[in-house]
Motif scaffolding. Structure first.
Motif, PDB file in Angstrom:
ATOM      1  N   ASP A 122      -2.020  35.900  13.349  1.00  0.00           N
ATOM      2  CA  ASP A 122      -2.734  34.861  13.531  1.00  0.00           C
ATOM      3  C   ASP A 122      -4.224  34.921  13.728  1.00  0.00           C
ATOM      4  O   ASP A 122      -4.860  35.245  14.688  1.00  0.00           O
ATOM      5  CB  ASP A 122      -2.313  34.121  14.781  1.00  0.00           C
ATOM      6  CG  ASP A 122      -2.911  32.648  14.850  1.00  0.00           C
ATOM      7  OD1 ASP A 122      -3.844  32.397  14.159  1.00  0.00           O
ATOM      8  OD2 ASP A 122      -2.481  31.892  16.016  1.00  0.00           O
ATOM      9  N   ASN A 177      -6.982  33.141  15.662  1.00  0.00           N
ATOM     10  CA  ASN A 177      -6.761  33.404  17.035  1.00  0.00           C
ATOM     11  C   ASN A 177      -7.198  34.693  17.308  1.00  0.00           C
ATOM     12  O   ASN A 177      -7.869  34.859  18.367  1.00  0.00           O
ATOM     13  CB  ASN A 177      -5.015  33.160  17.728  1.00  0.00           C
ATOM     14  CG  ASN A 177      -4.606  33.405  18.928  1.00  0.00           C
ATOM     15  OD1 ASN A 177      -4.712  34.508  19.341  1.00  0.00           O
ATOM     16  ND2 ASN A 177      -4.816  32.327  19.744  1.00  0.00           N
ATOM     17  N   TRP A 216     -10.583  37.196  20.527  1.00  0.00           N
ATOM     18  CA  TRP A 216     -10.174  37.865  21.664  1.00  0.00           C
ATOM     19  C   TRP A 216     -11.124  38.628  22.302  1.00  0.00           C
ATOM     20  O   TRP A 216     -10.820  38.833  23.537  1.00  0.00           O
ATOM     21  CB  TRP A 216      -9.155  38.982  20.961  1.00  0.00           C
ATOM     22  CG  TRP A 216      -7.775  38.195  20.735  1.00  0.00           C
ATOM     23  CD1 TRP A 216      -7.381  37.027  20.715  1.00  0.00           C
ATOM     24  CD2 TRP A 216      -6.507  39.022  20.285  1.00  0.00           C
ATOM     25  NE1 TRP A 216      -5.787  36.919  20.528  1.00  0.00           N
ATOM     26  CE2 TRP A 216      -5.286  38.122  20.055  1.00  0.00           C
ATOM     27  CE3 TRP A 216      -6.028  40.412  19.998  1.00  0.00           C
ATOM     28  CZ2 TRP A 216      -4.239  38.521  19.766  1.00  0.00           C
ATOM     29  CZ3 TRP A 216      -4.744  40.882  19.782  1.00  0.00           C
ATOM     30  CH2 TRP A 216      -3.949  39.982  19.574  1.00  0.00           C
ATOM     31  N   ASP A 233      -0.634  27.101  11.985  1.00  0.00           N
ATOM     32  CA  ASP A 233       0.506  27.310  13.053  1.00  0.00           C
ATOM     33  C   ASP A 233       1.775  27.071  11.934  1.00  0.00           C
ATOM     34  O   ASP A 233       2.340  27.990  12.217  1.00  0.00           O
ATOM     35  CB  ASP A 233       0.531  26.400  13.953  1.00  0.00           C
ATOM     36  CG  ASP A 233      -0.810  26.567  15.005  1.00  0.00           C
ATOM     37  OD1 ASP A 233      -1.247  27.449  14.671  1.00  0.00           O
ATOM     38  OD2 ASP A 233      -0.607  25.875  16.110  1.00  0.00           O
ATOM     39  N   THR A 265      -0.429  36.702  18.213  1.00  0.00           N
ATOM     40  CA  THR A 265      -1.210  35.803  18.590  1.00  0.00           C
ATOM     41  C   THR A 265      -1.110  35.760  20.055  1.00  0.00           C
ATOM     42  O   THR A 265      -0.198  36.052  20.714  1.00  0.00           O
ATOM     43  CB  THR A 265      -0.821  34.479  18.124  1.00  0.00           C
ATOM     44  OG1 THR A 265      -1.544  33.365  18.263  1.00  0.00           O
ATOM     45  CG2 THR A 265       0.873  34.046  18.483  1.00  0.00           C
ATOM     46  N   ASN A 266      -2.257  34.732  20.603  1.00  0.00           N
ATOM     47  CA  ASN A 266      -1.970  34.464  22.105  1.00  0.00           C
ATOM     48  C   ASN A 266      -1.596  32.844  22.032  1.00  0.00           C
ATOM     49  O   ASN A 266      -1.517  32.445  23.161  1.00  0.00           O
ATOM     50  CB  ASN A 266      -3.301  34.970  22.872  1.00  0.00           C
ATOM     51  CG  ASN A 266      -3.403  36.169  23.248  1.00  0.00           C
ATOM     52  OD1 ASN A 266      -2.472  37.153  23.021  1.00  0.00           O
ATOM     53  ND2 ASN A 266      -4.638  36.599  23.328  1.00  0.00           N
ATOM     54  N   ASP A 267      -1.453  32.486  21.025  1.00  0.00           N
ATOM     55  CA  ASP A 267      -0.656  30.854  20.853  1.00  0.00           C
ATOM     56  C   ASP A 267       0.444  30.859  21.379  1.00  0.00           C
ATOM     57  O   ASP A 267       1.349  32.053  20.929  1.00  0.00           O
ATOM     58  CB  ASP A 267      -1.035  30.459  19.790  1.00  0.00           C
ATOM     59  CG  ASP A 267      -0.873  29.080  19.280  1.00  0.00           C
ATOM     60  OD1 ASP A 267      -0.070  28.456  20.165  1.00  0.00           O
ATOM     61  OD2 ASP A 267      -1.525  28.439  18.416  1.00  0.00           O
TER      62      ASP A 267
END
Length: 190
Positions: A60, A63, A67, A134, A150-152
């Motif tokens: 992603d 995203n 970071w 997404d 991803t951190n999603d």
């Protein structure tokens, strides 16, 4: 194509083994080489391999590039690609349509981003304006039986993509003391 390869081998074998058919070597050798090259090219372009199967992983990109917390930074995506490649993964990256504006204050397409990331253009995607990245990320991961970096949490998509709830499907990451970390579980069998 496999049939052509075996016929070429048979012609080559006849030229080598049958007395008086030496001239078949002039036909057999180039045909074996050409059919082998075509066969290997087709196998590699289809994602198949006689030696190993690619371990795809989808990034992603929009995203990941946040970071470090200092705004958008393509270097974070480059770091993730390098680390994943070193661990035997084949990364593909999906970005939101506005990625170029966040990075360079202008539109950037797949070709420009692929060059920045040192990836083939076919492994970089910038979704169209108005298209949720997404959904594309999750569909690509499903199509390639891949994990997503991803951190999603993709909570809005969990009904359509229940695999986001599976342990290890979503790989979290970030930076600690200036070093990239990825929460990679043991490799999934493909």
């Amino acid at each position: 194509m496999l049939v052509v390869f075996f016929i070429s081998l048979a012609v080559l074998g006849a030229g080598l083994l049958v007395p008086g058919l030496d001239d078949l070597l002039l036909l057999g050798v180039p045909c074996v080489i050409a059919s082998l090259l075509i066969l290997l090219t087709r196998l590699s372009s289809s994602g198949s391999s006689l030696i190993f199967k690619k371990r795809w992983i989808i990034l992603d990109g929009s995203n990941i590039m946040h970071w470090k917390g200092n705004g958008a930074d393509i270097a974070t995506v480059q770091d993730a690609i390098q680390k994943l490649s070193e661990q035997g993964y084949t990364p593909g990256v999906v970005f939101d349509a506005n990625v170029g504006y966040k990075l360079r204050n202008r539109y950037q397409g797949e070709a420009e981003l692929a060059k920045l990331l040192d990836l083939p253009v076919a492994r970089v995607m910038v979704v169209s304006k108005g298209t949720p990245a997404d959904q594309v990320i999750l569909a690509a991961a499903r199509d390639h039986n891949a994990q997503v970096v991803t951190n999603d949490r993709f909570r809005d998509w969990s009904h359509q993509h229940p695999e986001v709830k599976d342990e290890g499907h979503l790989v979290r990451g970030g930076y600690r003391a200036g070093r990239l970390w990825l929460d990679l579980p043991p490799a999934k069998q493909q």
